[in-house]
Design an enzyme around this catalytic site. Structure first.
Site, PDB file in Angstrom:
ATOM      1  CD1 TRP A   1      -2.415  -1.953   2.458  1.00 44.80           C
ATOM      2  CD2 TRP A   1      -2.599  -2.563  -0.412  1.00 44.80           C
ATOM      3  NE1 TRP A   1      -2.429  -3.357   2.306  1.00 44.80           N
ATOM      4  CE2 TRP A   1      -2.747  -3.155   0.754  1.00 44.80           C
ATOM      5  CE3 TRP A   1      -2.784  -1.600  -0.898  1.00 44.80           C
ATOM      6  CZ2 TRP A   1      -3.681  -4.363   0.081  1.00 44.80           C
ATOM      7  CZ3 TRP A   1      -3.640  -2.366  -1.763  1.00 44.80           C
ATOM      8  CH2 TRP A   1      -3.543  -4.073  -1.251  1.00 44.80           C
ATOM      9  CG  ASP A   2       4.381   2.649   3.063  1.00 42.47           C
ATOM     10  OD1 ASP A   2       3.447   4.127   3.192  1.00 42.47           O
ATOM     11  OD2 ASP A   2       4.869   1.420   3.556  1.00 42.47           O
ATOM     12  CG  LEU A   3       5.337  -0.391  -2.341  1.00 41.94           C
ATOM     13  CD1 LEU A   3       6.116  -1.885  -2.826  1.00 41.94           C
ATOM     14  CD2 LEU A   3       6.937   0.599  -2.417  1.00 41.94           C
TER      15      LEU A   3
END
Length: 405
Positions: free
Chosen positions: A164-166
């Site tokens: 999700w960060d990416l």
């Protein structure tokens, strides 16, 4: 080298960890002037693992390639005013802020907008209410740890990739570019908010996870099997592990042809009264199909399989460690123009990837991450027009720092 697509654009970044730094680096790798503002001793992630023996962060270096670094004492009012001046400095392609810190105090949107009416500010949040969240707290809520891991495992299995960060980092770059396009047409800025939780929830919807559950279907663990088609890992004669995928009909037929099981698969389909040309039916029959492929793989070495699979266009891969990837795989070397061996300040020579996007068929040459504060003097003089004596006074007051290690 391809043209710097975003040359002339200036973005100020105030951030830590993955999503926001990745968004800024994505813009920097396309040629934008991304200026990172940190405190005098670095940000929250300045020593984030993995690190070298002297505690220099490989993580920080990896996510800040191609940026400029300004170190300012943002704990003091004078330092915060200096940072605000950089954020709101004039320029047609400037006035853009990327941050994952709470938009209050010196980062308050309305406060900054009072200094520059067309300011674009994109703030990455944990959830839409401004609460704290990271991949490792979002994943438990959305259910993926109960789908990950071997079929016989009882309990949750986390994975190591901060997906999700990416995705959020890439969406942040897209959001800034979209807002800048609107500003270039209409002359207006705006505040953009992007929540990590919303990204995860949206993707769960996009991929059908939510609709599946809404229909009353509770997906189970399937180990290393590809859900919804045929895909599984097998062990070769010399003890190597491979992953073989037959997702599309072309991939499936190539696999059947090279392993000489086409007739057996047709007979299996007749026996089961299903059409194994359909990917879903291949998933249902995965155990029987695997029993046909497994002996063929077990009779051959990795080298033999590689030659046959590559010749026939089979979709497959070899399981290998990161060390093996680095040491033996030509795709993860300077044989791939994505990579260059660069001198990273404080670390030494490291294999460094550039931007995966190829404009006009070319990769852009990657640039190393800066040392903390390496560009403080140049940025304050260029962007704010400070003289050497004015910068010297700020330095003497301890408000700024240059190239500190």
């Amino acid at each position: 080298m391809s043209e710097a697509i975003l040359k002339g654009m200036r973005v100020i970044e105030v951030s830590a960890f993955v999503a926001a730094p990745l968004g800024g680096m994505t813009l920097a790798q396309m040629g934008a002037d991304v200026i990172r503002i940190d405190g005098l001793d670095g940000g929250l992630d300045y020593h984030r693992w993995p690190v070298t023996d002297d505690n220099t962060s490989l993580f920080w270096a990896g996510l800040n390639k191609g940026k400029r670094s300004v170190a300012i004492d943002i704990n003091r009012p004078e330092g915060r005013e200096l940072a605000q001046a950089l954020i709101t400095a004039p320029g047609t392609d400037a006035g853009m802020l990327l941050t994952n810190f709470p938009p209050r105090g010196w980062l308050d949107y309305d406060t900054l907008r009072a200094q520059r009416a067309d300011l674009i500010q994109l703030t990455i949040q944990g959830d839409r209410h401004g609460g704290s969240a990271v991949d490792y707290t979002i994943n438990p809520r959305i259910g993926l740890p109960y789908l990950t891991g071997p079929q016989d495992v009882d309990g949750a299995v986390n994975h190591v990739l901060p997906a999700w960060d990416l995705i959020t980092g890439q969406m942040a770059a897209v959001g800034l570019l979209a807002a800048e396009r609107q500003r270039s047409r209409q002359g207006i800025g705006q505040q953009v908010k992007l929540a990590l939780e919303d990204v995860a929830l949206a993707v769960m919807g996009h991929l059908g996870f939510l609709a599946e559950a809404q229909r009353g279907v509770q997906r189970q663990r399937h180990g290393n099997d590809l859900f919804g088609a045929f895909g599984r890992d097998f062990v070769t004669r010399d003890g190597q592990r491979i992953m073989v995928v037959g997702l599309t009909l072309k991939q499936w037929r190539s696999l059947c042809e090279v392993t000489a099981i086409t007739e057996q698969v047709e007979a299996l389909g007749r026996h089961l009264q299903v059409d194994l040309n359909r990917e879903g039916e291949r998933f249902h029959a995965r155990e029987a199909l695997a029993s046909l492929v497994s002996p063929w793989v077990a009779e051959r070495t990795l080298e033999e399989i590689t030659a046959l699979f590559e010749d026939r266009g089979v979709c497959w891969s070899h399981y290998q460690s990161i060390s093996t990837l680095l040491e033996e795989d030509p795709s993860c070397s300077e044989q791939n123009p994505l990579f260059k061996l660069l001198e990273q300040p404080g670390i030494g020579q490291i294999l460094t990837p550039g931007m995966p996007l190829r404009f006009n068929g070319h990769y852009r040459t990657p640039q190393p991450a800066p040392q903390l504060g390496a560009d403080t003097e140049a940025v304050l003089m260029d962007v704010l027009g400070l003289s050497s004596s004015e910068f010297g006074a700020l330095h003497d007051q301890g408000l700024v720092r240059i190239a500190h290690r």
